[in-house]
Design a protein around this motif. Sequence first.
Motif, short mmCIF file in Angstrom:
data_model
loop_
_atom_site.label_atom_id
_atom_site.label_comp_id
_atom_site.label_asym_id
_atom_site.label_seq_id
_atom_site.Cartn_x
_atom_site.Cartn_y
_atom_site.Cartn_z
N THR A 1 -57.89 -27.72 -17.71
CA THR A 1 -58.62 -27.59 -18.98
C THR A 1 -58.85 -28.97 -19.59
N PHE A 2 -57.81 -29.79 -19.60
CA PHE A 2 -57.92 -31.12 -20.20
C PHE A 2 -58.62 -32.10 -19.26
N GLU A 3 -58.45 -31.92 -17.95
CA GLU A 3 -59.12 -32.81 -17.00
C GLU A 3 -60.64 -32.64 -17.03
N TYR B 1 -61.85 -37.15 -30.96
CA TYR B 1 -60.86 -36.11 -30.71
C TYR B 1 -59.73 -36.56 -29.77
N LYS B 2 -59.90 -37.70 -29.12
CA LYS B 2 -59.03 -38.05 -28.00
C LYS B 2 -57.55 -38.07 -28.36
N GLU B 3 -57.21 -38.76 -29.45
CA GLU B 3 -55.79 -38.90 -29.77
C GLU B 3 -55.17 -37.55 -30.11
N ALA B 4 -55.86 -36.73 -30.87
CA ALA B 4 -55.33 -35.41 -31.21
C ALA B 4 -55.16 -34.55 -29.96
N LEU B 5 -56.11 -34.62 -29.04
CA LEU B 5 -56.03 -33.78 -27.85
C LEU B 5 -55.02 -34.30 -26.84
N GLN B 6 -54.71 -35.59 -26.88
CA GLN B 6 -53.62 -36.09 -26.03
C GLN B 6 -52.29 -35.47 -26.44
N ILE B 7 -52.07 -35.35 -27.75
CA ILE B 7 -50.85 -34.72 -28.24
C ILE B 7 -50.92 -33.21 -28.01
N SER B 8 -52.10 -32.63 -28.21
CA SER B 8 -52.29 -31.20 -27.94
C SER B 8 -51.93 -30.88 -26.49
N LYS B 9 -52.32 -31.74 -25.58
CA LYS B 9 -52.01 -31.54 -24.16
C LYS B 9 -50.50 -31.53 -23.93
#
Length: 426
Positions: free
Chosen positions: A234-236, A247-255
């Motif tokens: 999903t993240f890849e 969105y990158k930083e938030a989604l890195q933590i979300s991952k």
Amino acid sequence: MYYDNAKPFKQKHWEALSRYQELQNKKEEKRVDYYRMLNKGIQFTNYVGVIQAGNLTIEVLPKTDRGKATAANLAVEELEKSDQLTAKSKQNWHDVLLQMLKECRLLRINHVDKANLNLKSNSILNIYLDLFLSETERLLHEGLAKKYRETEGNKLALKGQLLFSKNINKNLIHQERFFVRYSEFNLNNIFNRLLFKTLCLIPRISNNPWLADKVNRLLLDFPGLPDCNVSHSTFEKLVYDRKTERYKEALQISKMLLLNYRPDITGGSENVIAILFDMNKLWEEFVYRRLKKEEIELDFHVQRQQSVNFWKTELMYRSKTIRPDIVVNKDGRIIVVDTKWKILDDLIPADDDLKQMFTYNLFWNCDRSVLLYPSAQNKSNKGDYHDFRSEQSFYTKCAIETVSILDDKQKLDKELGKKILNKVFS
């Protein structure tokens, strides 16, 4: 660390951690043991960070000051008040780990100090949660990204593309309807769904009232979105563009949160989440960044993880490469540095490590290499280069060096990069 139902670490936590490790290894392509399961206990290895099982928070901290088997130290959040010296030592290493994560860009540089003001507990997990919420709050303030989303369904008016075969199949009786495919420009996209799913997860893994209040305020403003299944792919598959780069930083933590959360499948309340980092990789990254800071001032060049072909076959997927951690070049003199986060007995390295360094010397055409280990607090050694010898009388050298990452005040040593360079080129 052994469980005792009279202490914070109980049998139910041990059982939850055992299930978590089993489920993680089923999910991962390569087995990863964050810890070893013992009879009535667990033993941490080379991973550091935080694990939460139900109401128990365990911080696994780096260690260089005692013990031979592992290079990790653990601290349960409910520290005994009588053990003030141990608590102070754990707090020092807690701060050291946070600083290393910041320098290696695994935490935003200025966020930790801000989080410590807002949170009664400066747990590593809570700091990451607070950072995610701050990023989500910023995205809401700026406006969430909208995307075109293709939708199919029955409509009372012709809209978009009419799907003839499905329209005949679905609307043979209801001829006033049209089965169409059309695009909608709205907030229902994978970026926003991942944020929403993470927001809904946080109340399950944190009982911090300040974070709970922040989550509730964000959910009031966040649009209701459908759930989504999440995996590594999903993240890849996320493709960032001009609108979604923020969105990158938030989604890195979300991952980290979504992929490492495991609900208690037995129906209990011992849900487990782990945010853990390989200390060997963290140590390598930290040493590289400290050397990089001194590159211009001390006039040398540092590179990392240069790969060369080691064993080549006609089938490329079967070929082998070798890749040292760090390569330092000063005035044309090349030295390979390989970092190891482990405690050495009598400064005698493993045979495999020495053979690896000999191979590096040959393939990088350098006359010396260094195995770099952390040392006990405020202690370091002045290593000597010793000869490798081959039958062709070709000599290269390797040194075993240790360096303390702490200064006299038990803080990260600001001169660490210079000290390492002086050791390497001594």
